[in-house]
Design an enzyme around this catalytic site. Structure first.
Site, short mmCIF file in Angstrom:
data_model
loop_
_atom_site.label_atom_id
_atom_site.label_comp_id
_atom_site.label_asym_id
_atom_site.label_seq_id
_atom_site.Cartn_x
_atom_site.Cartn_y
_atom_site.Cartn_z
N LEU A 16 0.83 -1.22 0.00
CA LEU A 16 0.00 0.00 0.00
C LEU A 16 0.86 1.26 0.00
CD1 LEU A 16 -3.00 -0.96 2.32
CD2 LEU A 16 -2.67 -1.33 -0.13
N LEU A 36 11.86 0.02 6.52
CA LEU A 36 13.11 -0.69 6.82
C LEU A 36 13.89 -0.91 5.53
CD1 LEU A 36 11.77 -3.61 9.08
CD2 LEU A 36 13.28 -1.75 9.83
N ASP A 52 13.44 2.11 11.64
CA ASP A 52 12.72 1.00 12.26
C ASP A 52 11.68 1.61 13.19
OD1 ASP A 52 11.83 -1.11 13.87
OD2 ASP A 52 13.80 -2.09 13.84
N SER A 76 1.90 -6.83 8.67
CA SER A 76 0.58 -6.74 8.02
C SER A 76 -0.18 -8.06 7.97
CB SER A 76 0.77 -6.20 6.60
OG SER A 76 1.56 -7.09 5.84
N SER A 112 -7.06 -2.59 10.66
CA SER A 112 -7.45 -3.73 9.83
C SER A 112 -8.79 -4.31 10.27
CB SER A 112 -6.38 -4.81 9.93
OG SER A 112 -6.82 -6.03 9.36
N HIS A 114 -9.12 -7.17 10.84
CA HIS A 114 -8.83 -8.23 11.81
C HIS A 114 -8.94 -7.75 13.26
CE1 HIS A 114 -8.28 -10.97 8.59
NE2 HIS A 114 -7.55 -10.06 7.99
N TYR A 137 -2.09 -10.31 15.49
CA TYR A 137 -2.07 -9.17 14.56
C TYR A 137 -3.30 -8.28 14.76
CZ TYR A 137 -2.86 -6.93 9.98
OH TYR A 137 -3.14 -6.02 8.97
N LYS A 141 -3.77 -4.31 16.21
CA LYS A 141 -4.51 -3.23 15.54
C LYS A 141 -5.50 -2.58 16.50
CE LYS A 141 -2.60 -3.40 11.47
NZ LYS A 141 -1.81 -2.26 10.98
N ARG A 175 -14.70 -14.39 -0.18
CA ARG A 175 -14.79 -13.54 1.01
C ARG A 175 -14.54 -12.07 0.66
NH1 ARG A 175 -10.45 -11.63 3.90
NH2 ARG A 175 -11.02 -10.60 5.86
P1 NAI Z 1 3.14 -4.72 3.56
O1 NAI Z 1 3.58 -5.83 4.45
O2 NAI Z 1 3.24 -4.89 2.10
O3 NAI Z 1 3.92 -3.38 3.96
C1 NAI Z 1 4.28 -3.06 5.27
C2 NAI Z 1 5.63 -2.36 5.23
O4 NAI Z 1 5.98 -2.06 6.59
C3 NAI Z 1 6.76 -3.23 4.65
O5 NAI Z 1 7.38 -2.57 3.55
C4 NAI Z 1 7.71 -3.46 5.80
O6 NAI Z 1 9.09 -3.45 5.43
C5 NAI Z 1 7.38 -2.28 6.73
N1 NAI Z 1 7.70 -2.61 8.13
C6 NAI Z 1 7.39 -3.75 8.81
N2 NAI Z 1 7.91 -3.71 10.04
C7 NAI Z 1 8.56 -2.52 10.16
C8 NAI Z 1 9.30 -1.90 11.18
N3 NAI Z 1 9.51 -2.50 12.37
N4 NAI Z 1 9.83 -0.69 10.95
C9 NAI Z 1 9.65 -0.06 9.75
N5 NAI Z 1 8.95 -0.60 8.73
C10 NAI Z 1 8.42 -1.82 8.93
O7 NAI Z 1 1.65 -4.38 3.99
P2 NAI Z 1 0.52 -3.60 3.18
O8 NAI Z 1 -0.37 -4.57 2.54
O9 NAI Z 1 1.15 -2.52 2.38
O10 NAI Z 1 -0.30 -2.95 4.38
C11 NAI Z 1 0.01 -1.65 4.87
C12 NAI Z 1 -0.74 -1.44 6.19
O11 NAI Z 1 -2.14 -1.58 5.94
C13 NAI Z 1 -0.38 -2.44 7.28
O12 NAI Z 1 -0.39 -1.77 8.53
C14 NAI Z 1 -1.52 -3.45 7.23
O13 NAI Z 1 -1.72 -4.03 8.51
C15 NAI Z 1 -2.68 -2.56 6.82
N6 NAI Z 1 -3.71 -3.33 6.12
C16 NAI Z 1 -3.52 -3.75 4.83
C17 NAI Z 1 -4.51 -4.46 4.18
C18 NAI Z 1 -4.39 -4.86 2.75
O14 NAI Z 1 -5.35 -5.43 2.23
N7 NAI Z 1 -3.28 -4.62 2.07
C19 NAI Z 1 -5.75 -4.83 4.87
C20 NAI Z 1 -5.84 -4.36 6.23
C21 NAI Z 1 -4.85 -3.63 6.81
C1 15L Z 2 -5.13 -7.61 6.37
O1 15L Z 2 -5.13 -7.00 7.44
C2 15L Z 2 -3.85 -7.92 5.67
O2 15L Z 2 -2.89 -6.89 5.84
C3 15L Z 2 -4.03 -8.19 4.19
O3 15L Z 2 -2.86 -8.82 3.70
C4 15L Z 2 -5.27 -9.05 3.89
O4 15L Z 2 -5.04 -10.33 4.29
C5 15L Z 2 -6.50 -8.44 4.56
O5 15L Z 2 -6.29 -8.12 5.92
C6 15L Z 2 -7.75 -9.32 4.46
O6 15L Z 2 -8.42 -9.53 5.48
O7 15L Z 2 -8.08 -9.75 3.36
#
Ligand code: NAI
Ligand code: 15L
Length: 267
Positions: A16, A36, A52, A76, A112, A114, A137, A141, A175
């Site tokens: 994202l 990171l 970090d 995530s 999320s 979740h 997780y 959140k 889903r």
């Molecule tokens: P992603 O896993 O692709 O990106 C997360 C980024 O955070 C990664 O680039 C990672 O290197 C960085 N990261 C992890 N731990 C870290 C740390 N200790 N310090 C600095 N950076 C760190 O996840 P995505 O899909 O981009 O999701 C972004 C956010 O949106 C997350 O918080 C996730 O929980 C939330 N989210 C995403 C959903 C989706 O469908 N993509 C659904 C629900 C929530």
């Molecule tokens: C999340 O919170 C995750 O970051 C994403 O990877 C998906 O699994 C999403 O929920 C989901 O519920 O589909």
């Protein structure tokens, strides 16, 4: 529309965060990216600062000088407690402390679905439904959402606490017909949250149009956010290609789907 001065995007190397760079490019005069992992191809108004989330000093320097934060950084999916603690517990605390001692920027917090994943698929939720996390997780959140509320009540830091459903180019399974959020709708929401005169600290469900109606966003009509995309476009194709699962399968029973069946990961 008045531009933000400096927008911080955390998690900039993630799924994202990298979309955020594309969709939010014009929202701020300057964009600070952090993760990171390094990112490629910086635009003229972008800078990258590795940090970090678990490092309080780094976070303070990172947030300093920013008037808005799109917080996509952190763990995530379901992982070990140690990883979740660093990214999503200590990391969110460090973010809010940094916000408090610097310029109190407005924050878009990527929470999320979740956080409420153990609600059943026949239940209907609004923002005031009690959390019901479906794992470590999801519980992290819930913690983030609560911490944001503390910093709003005590220090006036505004946050959009957005329970994102499933944000991918398209729904990946049945889903996600109920949880899918398009990139276009996500970033329109981010923009609305940063430009409305008063945001407050609402819980918002991040979902595009869907006929399931699990989540009610009527309390945030003041944001003027109207999702434009719908998962219905993929319904026929998904229903034809994916057999109907058992009625007691996690995806059929719970809004959090398979996350409800995850073990407690040790590493
Ligand atoms: P992603 O896993 O692709 O990106 C997360 C980024 O955070 C990664 O680039 C990672 O290197 C960085 N990261 C992890 N731990 C870290 C740390 N200790 N310090 C600095 N950076 C760190 O996840 P995505 O899909 O981009 O999701 C972004 C956010 O949106 C997350 O918080 C996730 O929980 C939330 N989210 C995403 C959903 C989706 O469908 N993509 C659904 C629900 C929530
Ligand atoms: C999340 O919170 C995750 O970051 C994403 O990877 C998906 O699994 C999403 O929920 C989901 O519920 O589909």
């Amino acid at each position: 529309m008045a531009k933000l001065k400096r927008l911080l995007i955390t998690g900039a190397a993630g799924a994202l965060g990298s979309q955020a760079r594309r969709h939010l490019a014009g929202l701020a005069e300057e964009i600070r990216l952090s993760d990171l992992v390094a990112v490629d191809g910086l635009a003229a108004n972008e800078e990258f600062v590795a940090a970090d989330l678990g490092d309080a000093t780094a976070l303070r320097d990172l947030v300093d000088g920013c008037d808005a934060v799109a917080h996509f950084g952190g763990v995530s999916t379901e992982k070990s407690f140690d990883l979740i603690e660093r990214g999503n517990i200590r990391g969110v605390y460090n973010l809010y402390e940094a916000a408090r001692v610097t310029g109190r920027p407005r924050i878009f917090l990527a929470s999320s679905n979740h956080a409420i994943g153990f609600y059943r698929t026949d239940e209907r939720l609004d923002a005031f439904a009690a959390p019901m996390a479906d794992g470590l997780y999801g519980a992290s959140k819930v913690y983030g959402e609560q911490l944001a509320l503390v910093y709003w009540k005590k220090f006036g830091i505004e946050t959009a606490r957005v329970r994102i459903g499933s944000c991918f180019p398209r729904p990946r399974n049945r889903r996600m017909l109920s949880t899918w959020l398009s990139y276009r709708d996500l970033f329109a929401l981010v923009e609305r949250c940063f430009i409305v005169p008063r945001l407050g600290c609402p819980v918002i469900y991040g979902v595009s149009q869907t006929r399931s109606g699990w989540w009610d966003n009527s309390h945030v009509a003041y944001l003027g956010w109207e999702p434009q995309d719908t998962s219905e476009v993929w319904r026929a194709e998904l229903e034809a290609s994916e057999p109907q699962g058992a009625v007691d399968a996690p995806d059929a029973l719970y809004q959090g789907g398979m996350f409800t069946a995850e073990p407690i990961h040790q590493e």
